[in-house]
Design an enzyme around this catalytic site. Structure first.
Site, mmCIF file in Angstrom:
data_model
loop_
_atom_site.group_PDB
_atom_site.id
_atom_site.type_symbol
_atom_site.label_atom_id
_atom_site.label_comp_id
_atom_site.label_asym_id
_atom_site.label_seq_id
_atom_site.Cartn_x
_atom_site.Cartn_y
_atom_site.Cartn_z
ATOM 1 N N HIS A 126 -13.038 57.738 28.714
ATOM 2 C CA HIS A 126 -13.493 56.578 27.951
ATOM 3 C C HIS A 126 -14.789 56.987 27.233
ATOM 4 C CE1 HIS A 126 -15.366 52.563 27.479
ATOM 5 N NE2 HIS A 126 -14.168 52.041 27.682
ATOM 6 N N GLN A 206 -11.709 52.028 36.396
ATOM 7 C CA GLN A 206 -10.304 51.613 36.449
ATOM 8 C C GLN A 206 -9.675 51.817 37.824
ATOM 9 O OE1 GLN A 206 -8.754 50.001 34.131
ATOM 10 N NE2 GLN A 206 -10.292 50.221 32.537
ATOM 11 N N CYS A 367 -11.211 52.537 23.365
ATOM 12 C CA CYS A 367 -12.486 53.259 23.552
ATOM 13 C C CYS A 367 -12.241 54.686 24.021
ATOM 14 C CB CYS A 367 -13.404 52.518 24.516
ATOM 15 S SG CYS A 367 -13.923 50.917 23.905
#
Lengths: 409, 150
Positions: A126, A206, A367
């Protein structure tokens, strides 16, 4: 001992927002990788704190200040248990995973990096685990080295190990890819770095809502995550850091709470973790995050993971059956994330049509622009699951994708 | 709001078969447009005859709204002088953002009126116009910096 069956109806009942409609349809919320919704237990904990407890922490002698401090420090202890950290000194409250990584990049990075040094990341990162390191590299002359992935979106482990060398100062990698759902073999990634004396940072944004994380068993030096991806409030995150390393690191923001003494000539720093917590923290957020951790553990992380895996299998099968659908990221070990494109329909149009059908997904580059560039895709549509997602959400998603095909004929 | 208000037949047609798609070479000016939110990217190349746009092509990658908007714009501005193009942009901008904006004198471009019911998509439709403005502004310059609607 057999675990209690996962009662999805009861879980959904815990999340008030799921009963609302969007564009006249029942909400199918499939954007939990961007932000999860909050259960009543979190909303109630925050409201109780704001209604009965709030004052500033670590300041006053009065009753509320003490109660607020107790609540905030109890939340820190709750986070320590969630991650199985050795000490609450290692739990630093920040604004989010992004700020946690920036803290390490600025404080540890400026202390440790020199010209020619290397930081190893992966192609899956990310922007939050790319840009802070680029800034640190810019300031110190170090450089970023990127470990490659294969066509399924899995880290090429041997190639990663081959990148570790005498110039490697840090390995900074995601636990789970937000764009593709790939679960990285972080235990092995960390072990390979540790064998060579290289510290590691894991971006767990995540991961924490989908599997139990034990930072001592993993052996990482830093672990970062955000509260709002774990059913807690926004504006709060956690940096776990190994105490010995945190002790050596200089503060990165100055202000109240992080000092021991201040004079106009010189200030001295507070102990851990306060050294890294300048200013009044997000107290109610920490209280909410603690409630979220209680909630998640009451459901059972293993049960949540199994539930999400079955939804992923259902969604993979039903979307794959639609002509023109291509799934992106087909790793053997995946979290509840499904990235896909539909031939002839741009993901942004897909997002609008799905929204019209009450289905909330993310459309875009997630992103992760370097990853998208690597995959040769301007964007994908991404459906992602949480503990409250159900089979009906997947059916509604599938029907909405069919609708998009109709609209675009 | 209804989906067929956004995805009208003329928009779907221009998305499927964009007009004036490609790159002029040589060109008097080129500009790149980028909408970072959705990743839409387009390049406009044009040739001028005095004050008028003699020829114009666009290429790139984007959603149906941005491709159709660029395609319809390319037809609408060809042969027009700068003042006419500016006036047209003003009208399109009003159409995209104001509930009561008139769609008279806009021809095919009036098909974009449904976009205003989908605020997240307004930038998709206006990207090509901002890029055209950048191309015109840079018509005499050697460099062509990217513009962004973010």
């Amino acid at each position: 001992m057999s675990a209690a069956p996962y009662d999805i109806a009861r879980v959904r009942g815990d999340f008030p927002i799921l009963s609302r409609q969007v564009n006249g349809r029942p909400l199918a919320y499939l954007d939990s990788a961007a932000s999860t919704q909050r259960p009543r237990a979190v909303l109630a904990a925050v409201e109780h704190y704001e209604t009965h407890v709030h004052a500033n922490v670590h300041r006053g002698v009065h009753t509320l200040s003490q109660l607020a401090t107790d609540a905030f420090e109890a939340a820190r202890e709750r986070v320590r248990r969630y991650l199985n950290a050795a000490s609450t000194h290692e739990i630093i409250f920040v604004r989010g995973a992004t700020e946690a990584i920036n803290l390490v990049a600025q404080s540890w990075g400026r202390m440790s990096l020199k010209t020619g040094d290397e930081i190893v990341i992966s192609s899956l990162e990310h922007h939050a685990n790319i840009v802070p390191w680029q800034m640190a590299c810019e300031a110190t002359g170090a450089k970023l080295v990127v470990a490659p992935i294969n066509e399924r979106g899995e880290l090429q482990f041997e190639a990663y190990v081959a990148l570790l060398g005498p110039r490697t100062r840090l390995v900074a990698m995601t636990h789970v890819s937000n764009a593709l759902g790939t679960v990285l073999p972080v235990a092995q990634i960390i072990a390979a770095a540790r064998e060579r004396g290289i510290p590691t940072l894991i971006d767990g944004a995540q991961a924490v809502a989908h599997e139990a994380v034990d930072v001592q068993a993993l052996g990482c030096d830093f672990y970062a995550f955000s509260s709002h991806k774990l059913y807690g409030p926004t504006g709060l995150g956690v940096l776990y850091g190994r105490e010995a390393l945190l002790e050596k690191m200089p503060p990165w923001q100055g202000g109240g709470d992080m000092i021991r003494t201040v004079s106009f000539e010189k200030s001295t720093w507070n102990d851990l973790p306060y050294k890294f917590e300048a200013g009044t923290p997000h107290i109610s957020g920490a209280v909410g995050l603690a409630a979220a951790m209680d909630y998640v553990e009451s459901l059972g992380l293993a049960q949540i993971a199994a539930h999400e895996r079955s939804l992923l299998a259902q969604a993979t099968e039903s979307l794959s059956a639609i002509p023109g659908i291509r799934l992106h990221g087909t790793a053997a070990h995946k979290a509840g994330v499904l990235s896909f494109t539909l031939a002839g329909v741009h993901p942004h149009d897909l997002g609008t049509i799905l929204d019209h059908e009450g289905v909330a997904i993310r459309a875009g580059h997630h992103c992760a622009m370097p990853l998208m560039e690597l995959l040769g895709l301007p964007a994908t549509a991404r459906a992602s699951f949480g503990c409250y997602s159900n089979a009906q959400d997947v059916i509604q998603l599938t029907e909405a994708v069919h609708k998009a095909r109709e609209v675009f004929g | 709001m209804e989906l067929n208000e956004l995805y009208r037949e003329v928009i779907l047609d221009h998305n499927r078969h964009p007009r004036n798609f490609g790159r002029l070479d040589p060109a008097d000016a080129i500009a790149n447009g980028h909408n970072p939110l959705c990743g839409d990217k387009l390049t406009i190349s044009l040739r001028l005859a005095g004050d008028a746009i003699e020829d114009l092509k666009f290429d790139g990658n984007g959603c149906a709204i941005s491709v159709a908007s660029a395609s319809m714009m390319s037809e609408a501005v060809k042969g027009k002088d700068r003042a006419t193009v500016t006036a047209l942009f003003d009208k399109v901008h009003a159409l995209l953002t104001q509930q009561d904006a008139p769609s008279t004198d806009l021809g095919k471009l009036a098909a974009l009126s449904g976009v205003r019911e989908f605020p997240a998509r307004v930038k998709c439709a206006s990207l090509c116009w901002h890029t055209l403005n950048a191309a015109l502004a840079n018509a005499d310059a050697a460099s062509a910096p990217a513009v962004s609607t973010e």
